[in-house]
Structures are given as C-alpha cells and as structure tokens.
Design a protein around this motif. Structure first.
Motif, PDB file in Angstrom:
ATOM      1  N   ALA A   9      41.679 131.590  96.867  1.00  0.00           N
ATOM      2  CA  ALA A   9      42.782 130.967  96.144  1.00  0.00           C
ATOM      3  C   ALA A   9      43.589 132.036  95.426  1.00  0.00           C
ATOM      4  O   ALA A   9      43.076 133.098  95.064  1.00  0.00           O
ATOM      5  N   LYS A  16      46.413 127.762  94.244  1.00  0.00           N
ATOM      6  CA  LYS A  16      46.674 127.294  95.606  1.00  0.00           C
ATOM      7  C   LYS A  16      45.751 128.031  96.565  1.00  0.00           C
ATOM      8  O   LYS A  16      45.600 129.247  96.480  1.00  0.00           O
ATOM      9  N   ALA A  71      43.789 122.511  91.377  1.00  0.00           N
ATOM     10  CA  ALA A  71      45.002 121.994  90.735  1.00  0.00           C
ATOM     11  C   ALA A  71      44.912 122.061  89.209  1.00  0.00           C
ATOM     12  O   ALA A  71      45.931 122.242  88.521  1.00  0.00           O
ATOM     13  N   SER A  93      49.277 132.111  89.813  1.00  0.00           N
ATOM     14  CA  SER A  93      50.514 132.762  89.384  1.00  0.00           C
ATOM     15  C   SER A  93      50.281 133.715  88.221  1.00  0.00           C
ATOM     16  O   SER A  93      51.050 134.654  88.027  1.00  0.00           O
ATOM     17  N   LYS A  99      39.252 122.580  96.619  1.00  0.00           N
ATOM     18  CA  LYS A  99      40.190 121.463  96.745  1.00  0.00           C
ATOM     19  C   LYS A  99      40.083 120.522  95.544  1.00  0.00           C
ATOM     20  O   LYS A  99      41.085 119.996  95.056  1.00  0.00           O
ATOM     21  N   ARG A 146      46.241 125.386  88.315  1.00  0.00           N
ATOM     22  CA  ARG A 146      47.512 125.763  88.948  1.00  0.00           C
ATOM     23  C   ARG A 146      47.318 126.790  90.065  1.00  0.00           C
ATOM     24  O   ARG A 146      48.135 127.698  90.246  1.00  0.00           O
TER      25      ARG A 146
END
Length: 394
Positions: free
Chosen positions: A369, A359, A354, A372, A350, A357
């Motif tokens: 996680a 999630k 970010a 992309s 957490k 990038r």
C-alpha cells in the motif's frame, strides 16, 4: 443566406460586413453574418477562428446551409469588421491540400484508396485501404509526394453540375447532386471537396510522413505539412543536439554511443543486483534472528517498494514468518506471510486501508500500500503491528 467568401478566395483575411441575426442559446451567443470567410467544421477540416470587432470567435458551425459564429459576447455595432486567425487558416489549407496530394500518390504508388481523413491540432492522418505498408514503400511514397510539391502544380476549384461532374475522373462520386465544388490538382486528380486549399502545391511546403500503423485492418498514416513539419524537424534537431551534448559525441555517432551506454548500464545493473542479493541475504538472516515470535518488522529509510517485496518474499521462503515493512522515503507498507496460519494480507489491507487514507491491495500471501503522507503510513504500520500481536515500540 450568408455569402461564403472562403469559396471565392481562401486568402481573404479581413472584411467588413453586417450582422443579420443574433442567437442566444444554452451553450452561448451566435451571430449570422451577411458575408463570412470563417470556414465551419466539415469534411474532416476544423473550423476557422478569429475576431469579430476584436471579439474572439469561439466556434463556427453550419446549420441548414447557414453559418453560425459563436462569440464571447455581442458586438456593440451592427456593421462589424472581421479578421481571421490566418496562421490557423493557412495551416488548415496546407494540410487539406497536402492530404489531397498524399491520397492521390497513395493511389498511384501504393494502389490504396483513402478511406478517411482527420486534421487535428497535433497531427493529421489518413486511413488507406492497405493491410500493411513496408518502411521502404513509405519512404518511396514520401519522396513521390514531395516531388509533386516541388513541381508547384496549380490547385484550382470550381463548381460544376451533376452532368459535368460525371464527365470528370473523380476520385469518388460526391453525395451532393447540385453545385458540386471540384478541387483540381493540375495533372494529378479531381476531387469533390468543400474545404479551403492553397493555390499551388508549392505552398504546402513539404509533407513529412511520421509513421504508419495498423488500424482495423487498414493502415493509418500520420503526417505533417508546411510549418508544422518544420516545427517537428526543429524539435527533433533540438533533441538530437541535447543528446549529442549529453553523450559528448557527434550527432552521426549518437546511436552507437547510446548502444554502448545501454550495454554499460546493463553491466552495472547486473553488478548492482548481485550486491543487492548479497545484502538481502545478510539482512534476512539478521531480521530473522531479531524477530519477535513469528513477526519480522522493520522501517527502512529509503528502500523502494520492489526491494521490500523481494526481501519479504525471501524471508517467507526461509521461514513461516509474518513480514511487515515500511519505507519512510516513499510512504509505502508491505505485509507478507509464509505458511498456512498467517493473516490474509490482501483482505486485511482491503478492510483497514481506507481508515488511514491508503491505497493498495494484494493476495493472501503478500500485499502492499501507498500513503500520501509519512504520518499515515507509519500510523498504518503501527496499527498492523498491534493487530498482529506486536505493538510498535516507542
């Protein structure tokens, strides 16, 4: 006030008339016509569409008894030629008349009153006052309603006064008190309705009940009529034909063939799971032997997320280790820890995901996680290894 041609005949497709008013509003341009066959939204039935002097009609609404036609742009002439999208109109006629007939049969066969009606682009529904509807009763209802279609009963409409309406066996009393429009299906029902309808039940073509489901204590019936029902049948036959070719079997034997195929797949999956368990046991021992301190890390070429999670769980059960895995094929990273002194995996993800990038998330014991790109996934993998005191080797 606009003369409503759709009340004189639902079969008017093209006519000439005069523009009596032009309105420019925030949401677009509207016309009021001297005469119109464009039916506005109302009574569960969507509006008609079509063209005014070849300009597309985008919407039709009724306000204070006046019919407003939303169009792409203003016509150049005051005298205009109007044309309905007939396929859309006739589809609405089939489904609205079909709904009246189906509702009447629900009352006769199932002793269930219709509570609401929705005519959508994909399907049409009625909600009936029943808490359940067994499959055999649904099939009987479908046969009964189609019998009435084949009898080709006349469908007529006319306007009556309040006193005349009171003398008719109406399904329900209308809200309006003057000029009440009645739609009558010969020998079946009288219904106060302002929609457009076919002239005989035979024009409905057929009614196919798709399914019934519970909805707020009542039953919702999904159905299609006429050409929509034919398209539904053709789509089903295309799927059936594809399955027949895929399994190299007759259409009548497809269910048996699929059941056999399903059993074969379960057997293969059981064998695969056994091989995976054996492989994971070997791999776990190898990774534990090669670990640097408490950290067990590895980059897989194409191991799925679930398999990485299972292997990480197996490792943390065997030893108080920290496990860091990545998969090149789907850009995923897994972090897990056994014991009491390891990092809080979910909190770590957490805090840092970010920046790369990514999630994902998880618990104190395991987190996962997705990214992309492979570059982002590997950058986060290297950062995590370094943060745990084990920099990634070049």
């Amino acid at each position: 006030m606009t003369k409503k041609l759709y009340y004189e005949s639902a079969y008017t497709r093209e006519w000439e008339t005069r523009i009596t008013q032009k309105l420019e509003r925030e949401d677009g341009t509207y016309l009021v016509l001297e005469e119109t066959a464009f039916y506005p939204h109302g009574g569960g039935q969507p509006c008609d569409l079509g063209w005014i002097d070849k300009i597309p009609v985008l919407d039709v609404v009724q306000e204070d008894g006046e019919i407003l036609h939303k169009i792409e742009r203003l016509p150049e002439r005051e005298e205009v030629t109007c044309r309905l999208d007939w396929d859309r109109r006739f589809d609405h006629m089939q489904h609205h008349s079909g709904q009246h007939l189906l509702s009447a049969m629900c009352l006769q066969v199932c002793e269930a009153e219709t509570l609401s009606f929705h005519l959508g682009q994909d399907y049409t529904t009625i909600d009936i006052a029943r808490s359940d509807l067994p499959q055999h009763q649904l099939m009987m209802l479908e046969l009964e309603v189609n019998d009435q279609i084949y009898l080709n009963r006349q469908v007529t409409n006319y306007v009556v006064s309040r006193e005349q309406a009171a003398a008719l066996p109406l399904v329900k009393q209308p809200k309006v008190t003057d000029d009440i429009r009645i739609v009558e299906i010969e020998g079946i029902e009288y219904n106060a309705c302002g929609g457009t309808h076919v002239s005989a039940t035979g024009e409905i073509g057929m009614i196919k009940l798709l399914r019934a489901e519970k909805q707020k204590g009542h039953m919702r019936l999904y159905f299609k009529c006429g050409y929509r029902a034919l398209k539904e049948f053709n789509a089903g036959m295309e799927i059936l034909g594809s399955l027949s070719a895929r399994f190299n079997t007759a259409k009548e034997e497809i269910l048996d063939r699929i059941a056999k195929w399903d059993q074969e797949q379960k057997q293969l999956q059981a064998e695969l799971n056994a091989v995976k368990a054996e492989n994971d046991a070997y791999l776990a021992g190898k990774l534990l032997a090669e670990r640097q301190g408490r950290l067990v890390k590895h980059v897989f070429a194409d191991k799925p997320m679930k398999d990485m999670q299972n292997l990480a769980a197996k490792l943390t059960e065997q030893a108080e280790v920290i496990v860091l895995f990545a998969s090149n094929s789907d850009h995923k990273v897994v972090l897990a820890q056994g014991g009491e002194s390891g990092p809080a995996c979910g909190a770590f993800f957490k805090q840092h995901l970010a920046d790369y990038r990514g999630k994902g998330g998880g618990s104190d014991k395991i987190a996962q996680a997705g990214f992309s790109t492979l570059e982002d996934a590997m950058a986060f993998y290297r950062f995590t290894a370094q943060s745990l005191g084990q920099p990634e080797e070049e």
